[in-house]
Design a protein around this motif. Structure first.
Motif, PDB file in Angstrom:
ATOM      1  N   UNK A 129       0.823  -1.209   0.000  1.00 13.09           N
ATOM      2  CA  UNK A 129       0.000   0.000   0.000  1.00 13.09           C
ATOM      3  C   UNK A 129       0.856   1.257   0.000  1.00 13.09           C
ATOM      4  N   UNK A 130       1.979   1.217   0.685  1.00 11.71           N
ATOM      5  CA  UNK A 130       2.869   2.377   0.711  1.00 11.71           C
ATOM      6  C   UNK A 130       3.406   2.704  -0.681  1.00 11.71           C
ATOM      7  N   UNK A 131       3.511   1.687  -1.527  1.00 13.79           N
ATOM      8  CA  UNK A 131       3.995   1.870  -2.902  1.00 13.79           C
ATOM      9  C   UNK A 131       2.839   2.000  -3.890  1.00 13.79           C
ATOM     10  N   UNK A 132       1.623   2.179  -3.362  1.00 13.37           N
ATOM     11  CA  UNK A 132       0.416   2.335  -4.189  1.00 13.37           C
ATOM     12  C   UNK A 132       0.137   1.081  -5.011  1.00 13.37           C
ATOM     13  N   UNK A 133       0.535  -0.069  -4.489  1.00 12.30           N
ATOM     14  CA  UNK A 133       0.302  -1.337  -5.162  1.00 12.30           C
ATOM     15  C   UNK A 133      -0.723  -2.151  -4.372  1.00 12.30           C
ATOM     16  N   UNK A 134      -0.767  -3.440  -4.591  1.00 14.91           N
ATOM     17  CA  UNK A 134      -1.676  -4.309  -3.852  1.00 14.91           C
ATOM     18  C   UNK A 134      -0.927  -5.595  -3.503  1.00 14.91           C
ATOM     19  N   UNK A 236       0.985   5.188  -8.099  1.00 11.92           N
ATOM     20  CA  UNK A 236       2.212   4.395  -8.204  1.00 11.92           C
ATOM     21  C   UNK A 236       3.345   5.218  -8.806  1.00 11.92           C
ATOM     22  N   UNK A 237       3.032   6.040  -9.812  1.00 15.00           N
ATOM     23  CA  UNK A 237       4.076   6.891 -10.401  1.00 15.00           C
ATOM     24  C   UNK A 237       4.664   7.816  -9.350  1.00 15.00           C
ATOM     25  N   UNK A 238       3.787   8.390  -8.514  1.00 14.49           N
ATOM     26  CA  UNK A 238       4.269   9.259  -7.443  1.00 14.49           C
ATOM     27  C   UNK A 238       5.082   8.468  -6.421  1.00 14.49           C
ATOM     28  N   UNK A 239       4.604   7.269  -6.057  1.00 17.30           N
ATOM     29  CA  UNK A 239       5.312   6.450  -5.067  1.00 17.30           C
ATOM     30  C   UNK A 239       6.699   6.065  -5.566  1.00 17.30           C
ATOM     31  N   UNK A 240       6.798   5.645  -6.823  1.00 13.56           N
ATOM     32  CA  UNK A 240       8.089   5.211  -7.359  1.00 13.56           C
ATOM     33  C   UNK A 240       9.027   6.400  -7.561  1.00 13.56           C
ATOM     34  N   UNK A 241       8.488   7.504  -8.034  1.00 18.31           N
ATOM     35  CA  UNK A 241       9.316   8.702  -8.202  1.00 18.31           C
ATOM     36  C   UNK A 241       9.893   9.138  -6.862  1.00 18.31           C
ATOM     37  N   UNK A 242       9.038   9.138  -5.840  1.00 19.65           N
ATOM     38  CA  UNK A 242       9.500   9.517  -4.503  1.00 19.65           C
ATOM     39  C   UNK A 242      10.548   8.531  -3.982  1.00 19.65           C
ATOM     40  N   UNK A 243      10.338   7.237  -4.260  1.00 16.54           N
ATOM     41  CA  UNK A 243      11.288   6.222  -3.808  1.00 16.54           C
ATOM     42  C   UNK A 243      12.670   6.472  -4.407  1.00 16.54           C
ATOM     43  N   UNK A 244      12.703   6.700  -5.713  1.00 11.69           N
ATOM     44  CA  UNK A 244      14.000   6.900  -6.374  1.00 11.69           C
ATOM     45  C   UNK A 244      14.615   8.255  -6.030  1.00 11.69           C
TER      46      UNK A 244
END
Length: 255
Positions: A129-134, A236-244
């Motif tokens: 959920x933190x990564x906007x996934x399931x 998810x795009x926001x989550x991954x962008x923030x992660x990187x």
């Protein structure tokens, strides 16, 4: 491949995650190697038990996100789905030895293992959920049945890390072992199983898993469809962008 070592110890097929520099983050090639290693053990009558282990520093950091985004699974032939089918449908006993962090699939794969031993250093998390996934690996079906709905909901909704004592209380870790003794202990237990009547072990495992077998396969497929949709979502795009970018994601403007 060097990132997954496939070694035979007597009648035990040992699969070792060996991508230490990336904390055993799993790539498509690694999923393929794991699937092939499990299937090889299934097809070889002289191999009677499968042992999956990582390194003292980390069991697995979960999916390698960069590799996953470059090579998203397109259909059921994708290596990740080959691995999930192999580990969930294996007829031979699977023992897991977990030390360090087990993130995402590093935790969910344990729900398909028959016996799980963990070092006192082990930590677990399900940050979907933190990564906007399931959830994946049928964990949305298995974890509530293993741990109870409310415990499973807290872990899958919040995605917060938890320690080995809580993993034992949740029911998917059998025993805590001192970190320095884990590899030897798990190997010894796997060898004990390998010396037992193979047919009896297979039938016992089949009987225990029979009621949920079709549900598990169906849920793997359902989660895969939703996971693929979530990968393309603005969240998810926001989550991954923030992660990187190593920052906190901001979901407040995404409905």
């Amino acid at each position: 491949m060097e990132d997954v070592l496939v070694q035979r110890q007597g009648a035990v097929q040992v699969l070792t995650l060996n991508r230490v520099q990336k904390k055993n983050a799993i790539t498509a090639d690694m999923y393929q190697a794991l699937a092939d290693g499990i299937n090889e053990a299934e097809d070889d009558a002289s191999l009677r038990v499968i042992l999956i282990q990582g390194q003292p520093e980390a069991f697995s950091a979960g999916n390698d996100l960069e590799d996953f985004l470059k090579n998203p699974p397109k259909d059921e032939s994708a290596p990740v789905f080959q691995f999930l089918r192999a580990i969930s449908q294996a007829t031979k006993p699977i023992v897991a030895a977990v030390a360090g962090n087990a993130v995402g699939v590093g935790t969910t794969m344990l729900l398909h293992c028959d016996v799980v031993y963990a070092a006192d250093s082990a930590r677990f998390s399900l940050p979907f959920s933190q990564l906007a996934l399931c959830p994946e690996a049928a964990s949305s079906w298995l974890l509530p049945r293993v741990s109870g709905y409310h415990r499973a909901a807290e872990k899958l909704l919040f995605g917060e890390p938890f320690d080995v004592n809580e993993a034992v209380a949740m029911g998917f870790v059998n025993r805590i072992v001192p970190a320095a003794e884990l590899t030897e202990f798990a190997a010894k237990r796997a060898a004990q199983l390998a010396a037992m009547p193979a047919g009896s072990l297979r039938v016992t495992k089949q009987l225990m898993k029979a009621d949920g077998a079709s549900d598990v396969q169906a849920r793997i497929g359902e989660e895969g469809v939703e996971f693929a949709k979530r990968l393309l979502s603005p969240e998810a795009r926001e989550a991954f962008t923030a992660f990187f970018e190593k920052r906190k994601p901001d979901f407040t403007k995404i409905s």
